[in-house]
Design a protein around this motif. Structure first.
Motif, short mmCIF file in Angstrom:
data_model
loop_
_atom_site.label_atom_id
_atom_site.label_comp_id
_atom_site.label_asym_id
_atom_site.label_seq_id
_atom_site.Cartn_x
_atom_site.Cartn_y
_atom_site.Cartn_z
N SER A 127 -50.43 27.00 16.42
CA SER A 127 -51.41 27.61 17.24
C SER A 127 -50.90 28.72 18.03
O SER A 127 -49.60 28.83 18.38
N LEU A 134 -56.56 37.20 11.46
CA LEU A 134 -55.65 36.07 10.74
C LEU A 134 -56.32 35.71 9.31
O LEU A 134 -55.57 35.25 8.35
N ARG A 135 -57.55 35.84 9.23
CA ARG A 135 -58.04 35.32 8.00
C ARG A 135 -58.25 36.33 6.92
O ARG A 135 -58.55 36.22 5.74
N ALA A 152 -59.10 36.31 15.50
CA ALA A 152 -59.17 35.18 14.25
C ALA A 152 -59.60 35.85 12.86
O ALA A 152 -59.09 35.34 11.76
N VAL A 198 -58.77 28.75 10.19
CA VAL A 198 -58.62 29.46 11.51
C VAL A 198 -59.69 29.00 12.41
O VAL A 198 -60.71 29.42 12.04
N LEU A 245 -54.32 27.16 13.75
CA LEU A 245 -54.27 27.65 12.25
C LEU A 245 -53.91 26.12 11.69
O LEU A 245 -53.11 25.24 12.38
N ILE A 288 -56.11 30.16 19.36
CA ILE A 288 -56.44 30.01 17.75
C ILE A 288 -55.84 29.00 17.27
O ILE A 288 -54.38 29.07 17.29
#
Length: 793
Positions: free
Chosen positions: A64, A101-102, A98, A228, A240, A238
């Motif tokens: 996280s 991150l994806r 987010a 995510v 993960l 966030i």
């Protein structure tokens, strides 16, 4: 007239009785299926155990991070410091982070950095095991051919000796020999193999499989395995999660992903600061050169004119004009900065560079537009991490950026106009004093002009120096807008497969399969398989059930027989006594819905059972279209049709003894006529039945199927009671509705149902009826060969 009423037939079962019947049926089915259920459960559990022995456990790796969200807090104070220095700061949003991150671009960096498209496996007979941290070598294709980038490559590596200094690399077609560090020219490209620290512990005789998957497929696979999530809308955390078979590998992937994200975030901020620094440096060089030229002009002017002091008159005039000069200078400084910024903006219309908003502090509206422009520029750059230039969202941002550029130019024009008006007004006031200054010597007037120019350039130079220092401080204090809360850590136990849950589920599934299959077959069957199939479709009462007779004899009951079938025929005989209490109730009509349901078999054995009770019985074989009684009892094929068409009125000469039981006679059908229905409607037939009533106690009529031909309905006029034969696993369910229609129309007198050929199973609780499935044959109008099995036909 039918003595039965609807009240006698339609006796509604209570809810308790229905439930009891349901559970009894369920219990019977379970008892009959329990060996299959037990065997099925053993098989499914064994299959589950085999699966568990070969299945690779999957672990969840969790981590996280906390990101800075200007709406929710979670910042680290750097943005506040930069804003105090007048530096515009990008607004952060946890949902945007987010999505970053994806992004596929970020995962591509991780896959490329860790070479995740290359896997190392220890081969085995059933399931190869992947090795990661304890792999002995690193394999890398440094120059892959275009044809090999889109397909999976497989190699096998073997060490040639115990020193493990040389190896043999094989693919499906060729093999290559080499040493560590050598460049191998493979058919798929140039490759290099280097040893790892674990090579010393690797057995020399152990084979190693190497698979190189297409890069895009690996990126897509890991993107699918990555989750995510934002826990809730009140926090900027966030979470993960990565699914992996190797916990250590998953932890490194997640840590690398977070590090790549933070590094990309810092790079974005540094890029904005570098752009501002370049602009300020360019302006400083130009302003410094202009300021130096002015100072040299002043120096030359003083030297040439030998000026050491300013006269008292000049001092007074300067005092009077100082206020206007100061104001005019301020506006001219601003106008110069605006001109420089306009020139910068017009020269970089096609260059997506950040515009320094802090150069003009006097106009808040302009600063706001510049900040919006810079924020949208950074947002577009972030979108390009996962989208292309042709994406509609990117195009929309480009359009918005173009509009903001024009808005900036428009705002600059407005500011210039305002400053120009102010300068002109101040110049106008200054000109009023210039008339007085005209009396000042020309040399001093020139010197005053030089001084004013020096003041403007000096102000601008100091301003740029201040902003350069602020930008340098901003860059040196650049930190990511995210920090790690929990480093990647794998769960202690795999999330799948769950051994206890899988074995338990396999056990219950195994128990359910036979029961479910039995229930499904029963649901899909279109044949009568239980009493409920009849009672649900018809209100006709069921008189009795006759079990399946596996013997080949047509006669199932004798005076000495004690079999279940014999007892059932005795039970049928007893029930008939209650249905036919009157002395004139003598004629019993047996019919069915189609051929093959056992009318002839039931007729013969019913006659035998009545004859055993001392009754005089005659069996009328009036199925003139497809007779079977004569052939089954091996009698002469002469009888009813001969009698009807003859002029002889003595029917006794056509009656034959059955040869099975004393008191049991048979009136055969005789030759098959072309008009059986017309023969049954003759007056001679009616007279025959009247005389038979006087000569016999019971008259059993074996008639054709009802509904298919009209013969049974014609014979119903002579009968006192009708027994409709339904054969288990043979009669169709839709034919049961025909029985109910005949019952409602009262076409057949005192209609009752006999279920024939019910399979009897014996269990530890005694005898019970087991129901299966089958398919019958339609009624035929032609003679058939004598059936080999006479049991139930």
């Amino acid at each position: 007239m039918n003595p039965y009423t609807d009240k006698d037939i339609l006796i509604e079962e209570s809810e308790t009785a229905q439930n009891f019947r349901f559970f009894q049926k369920l219990k019977g089915r379970l008892l009959s299926l329990w060996p299959w259920m037990l065997a099925s459960a053993v098989v499914t559990v064994a299959c589950a155990m085999v699966y568990l022995s070969f299945a690779s456990p999957q672990f969840k790796v969790r981590g996280s991070i906390l990101v800075q969200d200007d709406k929710k807090g979670g910042g680290f104070g750097a943005s506040d410091i930069l804003q105090d220095f007048g530096i515009s700061v990008q607004k952060n949003n946890v949902d945007n982070e987010a999505e970053l991150l994806r992004s596929r671009t970020l995962m591509e960096l991780v896959v490329a950095q860790m070479s995740l498209n290359t896997r190392y496996l220890i081969p085995s007979r059933f399931n190869s095991e992947e090795v990661y941290s304890n792999r002995p070598i690193n394999f890398r294709i440094i120059f892959p051919f275009a044809a090999s980038e889109k397909k999976a490559l497989e190699y096998e590596l073997n060490f040639t000796d115990s020193t493990k200094s040389t190896f043999i690399l094989r693919d499906k077609q060729e093999q290559y020999t080499g040493r560590f560090g050598d460049t191998l020219s493979l058919k798929d490209g140039l490759a290099i193999i280097t040893p790892t620290s674990y090579l010393a512990h690797w057995p020399a005789d152990q084979k190693l499989e190497i698979t190189v998957s297409p890069f895009d497929d690996v990126v897509q696979n890991y993107s699918n395995q990555l989750s995510v999530e934002i826990p809730n809308k009140q926090v900027s955390v966030i979470n993960l999660t990565l699914n992996t078979a190797i916990p250590e590998k998953g932890q490194q992937i997640l840590d690398t992903l977070i590090a790549a994200y933070i590094q990309a975030n810092v790079a974005d901020k540094n890029r904005m600061a570098d752009s501002t620094m370049r602009f300020i440096e360019e302006r400083l060089i130009l302003v410094s050169r202009e300021l130096s030229d002015i100072e040299k002009n002043i120096e030359g002017f003083k030297t040439t004119n030998k000026l050491t002091d300013i006269s008292e008159q000049s001092r007074i005039l300067l005092d009077n004009t100082s206020e206007y000069a100061r104001q005019q200078t301020t506006h001219e400084v601003q106008l110069s900065v605006v001109d420089a910024l306009e020139t910068y903006l017009r020269n970089n219309m096609k260059n997506d560079r950040v515009i320094p908003s802090s150069l003009v502090m006097q106009d808040a509206n302009f600063i706001s537009i510049v900040q919006r422009y810079n924020e949208m520029l950074i947002q577009r750059d972030k979108m390009l991490l996962s989208l292309t230039e042709e994406h509609p969202a990117v195009k929309k941002h480009n359009e918005q950026l173009e509009n903001l550029r024009h808005e900036l130019l428009s705002s600059i024009t407005s500011i210039k106009n305002g400053l120009g008006v102010s300068v002109r007004e101040l110049q106008k006031r200054t000109n009023g004093i210039q008339g007085e200054i005209s009396k000042i010597p020309a040399k001093e007037r020139v010197f005053l002009d030089y001084s004013r120019q020096q003041m403007i350039k000096q102000e601008l130079y100091l301003f740029l120096l201040k902003k350069r220092e602020e930008t340098a401080i901003s860059k040196s204090s650049t930190i990511a807008n995210a920090r790690v809360i929990d480093r990647a850590k794998a769960d202690a136990s795999p999330y799948k497969p769950k051994k206890k849950i899988l074995l338990t589920a396999a056990f219950f599934i195994g128990l359910f399969i036979p029961f479910g299959a039995s229930f499904l077959l029963g649901l899909l069957s279109n044949k009568v398989t239980s009493r409920e199939d009849i009672t649900d479709l018809s209100r006709v009462p069921i008189l009795c059930e006759i079990g399946h007779d596996s013997e080949s004899s047509i006669v199932a009951i004798t005076s000495k027989s004690r079999s279940i079938i014999a007892e059932q025929f005795r039970f049928l005989r007893t029930n008939l006594r209650y249905l036919m209490p009157g002395e004139k109730d003598q004629i019993i009509l047996l019919t069915s819905s189609m051929s093959g349901e056992g009318k002839s078999y039931l007729s013969i054995n019913l006659c035998v059972s009545l004859a055993l009770a001392g009754k005089k019985v005659i069996l009328m074989e009036l199925d003139l279209r497809k007779p079977k009684v004569t052939s089954n009892l091996q009698l002469k094929k002469e009888g009813f049709s001969n009698y009807i068409i003859s002029k002889d009125s003595d029917w006794r000469r056509w009656v034959q003894s059955s040869g099975v039981q004393e008191g049991f006679d048979v009136f055969s059908s005789g030759p098959i006529p072309s008009n059986p229905a017309e023969l049954l409607m003759t007056t001679k037939t009616k007279e025959l039945f009247e005389e038979l009533r006087e000569a016999y106690d019971y008259i059993i009529i074996d008639s054709p199927p009802a509904g298919m031909v009209t013969d049974a309905e014609i014979l119903a006029a002579y009968a006192d009671i009708t027994l409709f034969v339904v054969r288990h696993r043979f009669t169709l369910k839709q034919q049961v509705t025909l029985i109910d229609k005949l019952f409602q129309k009262k076409t057949l007198p005192r209609l009752n149902i006999i279920i024939n050929d019910v399979e009897i199973r014996k269990n530890r609780y005694g005898y019970g009826y087991g129901y299966g499935y089958g398919y019958g044959y339609g009624y035929e109008y032609a003679e058939t060969n004598q059936e080999k099995n006479y049991a139930n036909n």
